[in-house]
Design an enzyme around this catalytic site. Structure first.
Site, short mmCIF file in Angstrom:
data_model
loop_
_atom_site.label_atom_id
_atom_site.label_comp_id
_atom_site.label_asym_id
_atom_site.label_seq_id
_atom_site.Cartn_x
_atom_site.Cartn_y
_atom_site.Cartn_z
N GLN A 160 4.02 -5.49 6.03
CA GLN A 160 4.87 -4.37 6.28
C GLN A 160 6.35 -4.98 6.43
O GLN A 160 6.67 -5.75 7.20
CB GLN A 160 4.42 -3.88 7.54
CG GLN A 160 5.15 -2.44 7.80
CD GLN A 160 4.87 -1.45 6.83
OE1 GLN A 160 3.73 -1.27 6.52
NE2 GLN A 160 5.96 -0.50 6.26
N LYS A 171 -1.84 4.08 7.73
CA LYS A 171 -2.52 3.26 6.86
C LYS A 171 -4.10 2.99 7.40
O LYS A 171 -4.97 3.10 6.77
CB LYS A 171 -1.94 1.96 6.43
CG LYS A 171 -0.72 2.42 5.42
CD LYS A 171 0.12 1.13 5.34
CE LYS A 171 1.41 1.28 4.64
NZ LYS A 171 2.28 0.43 4.49
N ASP A 175 0.25 -4.00 -2.53
CA ASP A 175 1.33 -3.48 -2.56
C ASP A 175 1.96 -3.49 -3.88
O ASP A 175 3.42 -2.84 -4.17
CB ASP A 175 2.34 -4.07 -1.38
CG ASP A 175 2.41 -3.10 -0.20
OD1 ASP A 175 2.18 -2.16 -0.27
OD2 ASP A 175 2.73 -3.61 0.88
#
Ligand code: NAD
Length: 293
Positions: free
Chosen positions: A97, A53, A120
């Site tokens: 994450q 990312k 997200d």
């Protein structure tokens, strides 16, 4: 001859468009879009995902900040960090994450992220908006799959779509998106999961199968009909005799499916790169909502 959907090539093309757009904003005197990521612990796959990312951000000209916290970080310390990032106006996207260490409540952490920077798309508000077909951040993997279907012009209206897997981040939102109005969408959706009886009786009637279970080669050629479209979301690391020591395997048994399908995504090089694109897209969307008044 089936179409092998080139997620890698498509994501590169779409990322390049983002790069051009960012460069234009910067030429007009604006700051860079900024994505912040929090990584707790030292899970190998998570480290790899976060590193990719970061590379993607660098490619398109985003600023990126990665907060690496030890596995024994307290939940409160993580919540405090999220709160301070929420309050930083120049940060456009925040991701934590997953998975998190066992002593943390992932749901509580997800809910702590300000929905305005929830790139997200895991927050209840984002999910609720998705369910109501309102503008929101669609979580990156289902978003990437929808982009892929659209870019390849795959017909979805009135088609029977079987989604295998009902997780909050892939299967469930995927099923909602495929049944909603608009394109891609308008499909009749069957959502299958671990308690589904006689799975093959569903998949063999499907025009589109989207598989996200995390079991390598789970979907086999004899489970789908001729001309079906197969989207393989699965990524499992299996031991391999190469430099990395592992290889990635999808949930679809590519070799037995490829000649039967109208189109299929490979692993690697299919949904994975499109997921990464989805995150960039959402971060740019948040940035634009602040920059363009
Ligand atoms: P998960 O473990 O949260 O969910 C798996 C789902 O599969 C569950 O809903 C379960 O009911 C279903 N399932 C399990 N066994 C089954 C069976 N025998 N029959 C039918 N259904 C069954 O997983 P997830 O987070 O949704 O991820 C699924 C896979 O997708 C994993 O391999 C993951 O690594 C991968 N993934 C890939 C991307 C990407 O960018 N390509 C993104 C997210 C997840």
């Amino acid at each position: 001859m089936s179409t092998i959907i080139d997620g890698k090539g498509l994501a590169l093309k779409l990322r390049s468009k983002i790069k051009e757009e960012v460069s234009q904003f910067k030429n007009e005197g604006h700051r860079s879009p900024h994505l912040a990521a929090i990584l707790v612990g030292d899970d190998g796959a998570s480290q790899t995902y976060v590193a990719s990312k970061e590379r993607d951000c660098q490619f398109v000209g985003f600023e990126s900040t990665v907060h690496k916290l030890p596995a024994d970080t307290s939940e409160q310390a993580l919540l405090d960090l999220i709160s301070s990032i929420n309050a930083t106006d120049s940060i456009d996207g925040l991701i934590v994450q997953l998975p998190l260490p066992k002593h943390m409540d992932a749901s509580k952490i997800t809910e702590a992220i300000d929905p305005r920077i929830d790139v997200d798309g895991f927050h209840t508000i984002s999910v609720g908006r998705l369910t109501k077909n309102e503008d929101t951040y669609i979580s990156a993997t289902p978003f990437g799959v929808m982009m892929m279907l659209a870019e390849y012009g795959i017909e979805t209206k009135g088609k029977h779509c079987v989604v295998i897997g009902r997780s909050n981040i892939v299967g469930r939102p995927m099923s909602i998106l495929m049944s909603r109005g608009g394109y891609p969408g308008e499909s009749t959706v069957t959502l299958c999961h671990r308690y589904t009886q006689d799975l093959a009786s569903h998949t063999s009637r499907a025009d589109i199968v989207i598989v996200a279970v995390g079991i390598p080669h789970f979907l086999k050629g004899d489970m789908v009909k001729e001309g079906a479209v197969v989207i393989d979301v699965g990524i499992t690391r299996v031991a391999a005799d190469n430099q990395k020591g592992y290889a990635l395997q999808g949930d679809a048994e590519f070799d037995t499916l490829v000649d039967k399908c109208a189109a299929i995504t490979p692993v690697p090089g299919g949904v994975g790169p499109m997921t990464r694109y989805g995150l960039l897209f959402n971060t740019l969307k948040s940035y634009k909502s602040k920059i363009i008044q």
